[in-house]
Design an enzyme around this catalytic site. Structure first.
Site, short mmCIF file in Angstrom:
data_model
loop_
_atom_site.label_atom_id
_atom_site.label_comp_id
_atom_site.label_asym_id
_atom_site.label_seq_id
_atom_site.Cartn_x
_atom_site.Cartn_y
_atom_site.Cartn_z
N GLY A 109 4.71 -4.95 -9.70
CA GLY A 109 4.82 -6.40 -9.63
C GLY A 109 4.67 -7.02 -11.00
O GLY A 109 4.09 -6.43 -11.92
N GLY A 158 3.87 -1.33 -7.60
CA GLY A 158 4.81 -1.78 -6.60
C GLY A 158 6.14 -1.05 -6.61
O GLY A 158 6.88 -1.08 -5.63
N GLU A 181 -3.65 0.35 -11.24
CA GLU A 181 -4.22 -0.98 -11.01
C GLU A 181 -5.70 -1.11 -11.36
O GLU A 181 -6.15 -2.21 -11.73
CB GLU A 181 -4.00 -1.39 -9.54
CG GLU A 181 -2.57 -1.75 -9.20
CD GLU A 181 -1.70 -0.55 -8.86
OE1 GLU A 181 -0.55 -0.74 -8.45
OE2 GLU A 181 -2.18 0.60 -9.02
N ASP A 189 -2.03 -1.25 -4.54
CA ASP A 189 -1.57 -1.99 -3.36
C ASP A 189 -0.11 -1.66 -3.09
O ASP A 189 0.37 -0.60 -3.47
CB ASP A 189 -1.78 -3.49 -3.57
CG ASP A 189 -0.87 -4.07 -4.64
OD1 ASP A 189 -0.67 -3.39 -5.68
OD2 ASP A 189 -0.36 -5.19 -4.46
#
Length: 413
Positions: A109, A158, A181, A189
């Protein structure tokens, strides 16, 4: 393809539950290829962030922000949602592909953009980013048609989320995979708690807590990739797929294997460390994992072990404890349950009192790039169980949870 067409028609009743805006389509890799006609008419001013190529019995979506390593934005997630829903409903399309432009498949992301939104107080836009991306990942994980992702280059965060829940993933000699992350004060995530937790032994905890990078061969060995091809041979793979008129996964699988490359893990491969990884990362707490890894680092005197310990100590202490619990919970949850929980964690993670970790991590690594984050709490011993519980807490009466169309779309993985 009557069976797929009938199933797709049954899903049209859930169209209102799916989100997205139509963008434009144009040629992906060939100057002679023509865009899909229905999409060409819908081109908009930002259509170049996701470009699409029409093939004989397929559509290929390309993530096209090469200057940002194809980092995902809300607009890209919305377009992918709309495109994939349209293609799933079309009886003329047998399978779908996804690629990245430049030297990346997808670096995850756009966390720098998200950091800016938080700094400007645009929390609703930040929440919409996660809602849109996670909704697409659920569409991918429940897709009726075979999906082929070509992971040629950087594939992180992502980027794994928009590929691994699909049917086929082609890794290459240029592939670099990681879920880093914890080093930006966040948690793995975009379905990472689902697919990492289902890897062999406790390698999921290892990847989540260290952010260790894997090459394409190791992705194949662990099952994160289903096929392997040298990057220079991808044109042959693409040409072969462009001629297929099928919705049969076995036909696609055979073609990918026929035009792929046979590879074996080398001496530095993660497959040779699995016993030590399981021994260390099976412990109940992060503190026990660190202690075990320190013992193994002293005993083995191997570079990978020392580096893993260094990465653990550089990460956000709060993010480490949150991420460990996330992976452990993911092991006993379905894809949709993981996404709903990750959404809750992500919204809590960008909101006070936890937003400091994320903003500080992004600042230190990606904005100022001083690599000197000031974590709060600064050490594992100061991270209480209550803090971790709060990260997982329900969003509250006036903050909607993530709603996925689970009655209409059932995950196959």
């Amino acid at each position: 393809m009557p069976s797929l067409a009938a199933a797709a028609a049954a899903r049209r009743a859930g169209e209102a539950l799916r989100r997205g805006v139509m963008g434009g389509m144009r040629s992906l890799s060939s100057s002679t290829a023509s865009p899909a006609p229905a999409a060409a008419a819908a081109a908009g001013p930002d259509s170049d962030e996701v470009i699409v190529e029409g093939k004989a019995s397929a559509r290929a979506a390309v993530l096209n922000r090469p200057g940002h390593l194809n980092a995902l934005t809300t607009t890209m997630g919305a377009r992918l949602n709309k495109f994939y829903e349209s293609w799933e409903d079309s009886p003329d399309i047998g399978f779908v592909m996804m690629k990245g432009s430049g030297r990346a498949f997808c670096a995850g992301g756009d966390v720098v953009g998200l950091h800016q939104l938080i700094s400007e107080g645009k929390m609703d836009e930040g929440k919409d980013f996660f809602r849109t991306l996670y909704s697409f990942i659920y569409v991918l994980g429940t897709y009726l048609k075979p999906h082929v992702a070509i992971l040629d280059g950087v594939t992180m965060g992502g980027g794994g989320g928009v590929s691994i829940p699909g049917t086929f993933r082609i890794a290459t000699d240029r592939t670099v995979f990681a879920t880093p992350e914890v080093h930006i004060g966040f948690h793995p995530d975009a379905a990472a708690s689902f697919y990492l937790s289902h890897l062999t032994g406790h390698v999921g905890e290892y990847l989540a807590l260290t952010g260790e990078r894997l090459n394409g061969v190791d992705m194949l060995a662990l099952g994160l990739a289903t096929h392997y091809s040298m990057s220079e041979h991808l044109d042959l793979v693409d040409e072969r797929l462009a001629t297929l008129v099928t919705d049969d996964p076995s036909v696609i699988d055979t073609s990918l294997a026929q035009y792929g490359d046979l590879v074996y893990p080398d001496k530095k491969s993660i497959v040779h460390r699995l016993e030590v990884i399981d021994k260390c990362f099976s412990h109940e707490t992060v503190e026990e994992i660190v202690d075990a890894l320190e013992g193994e680092a002293a005993r083995l005197n191997e570079e990978w072990c020392t580096l893993a310990l260094k990465r653990l100590k550089e990460a956000s202490p709060l993010a480490l404890k949150v991420s460990l619990r996330s992976i452990r919970e993911g092991r006993y949850q379905t894809l949709d349950e993981c996404l709903v929980r990750e959404y809750r964690m992500s919204i809590n993670g960008i909101s006070k009192p936890f937003s400091h970790e994320f903003c500080e991590g992004v600042r230190a690594r990606l904005v100022d790039k001083d690599l000197a984050p000031k974590w709060d709490p600064p050490a594992l011993e100061f991270v209480s169980e209550d803090m971790v519980d709060s990260y997982f807490a329900p969003l509250g009466e006036f903050e909607p949870e993530l709603k996925l169309p689970t009655e209409l779309r059932e995950a196959f993985i």
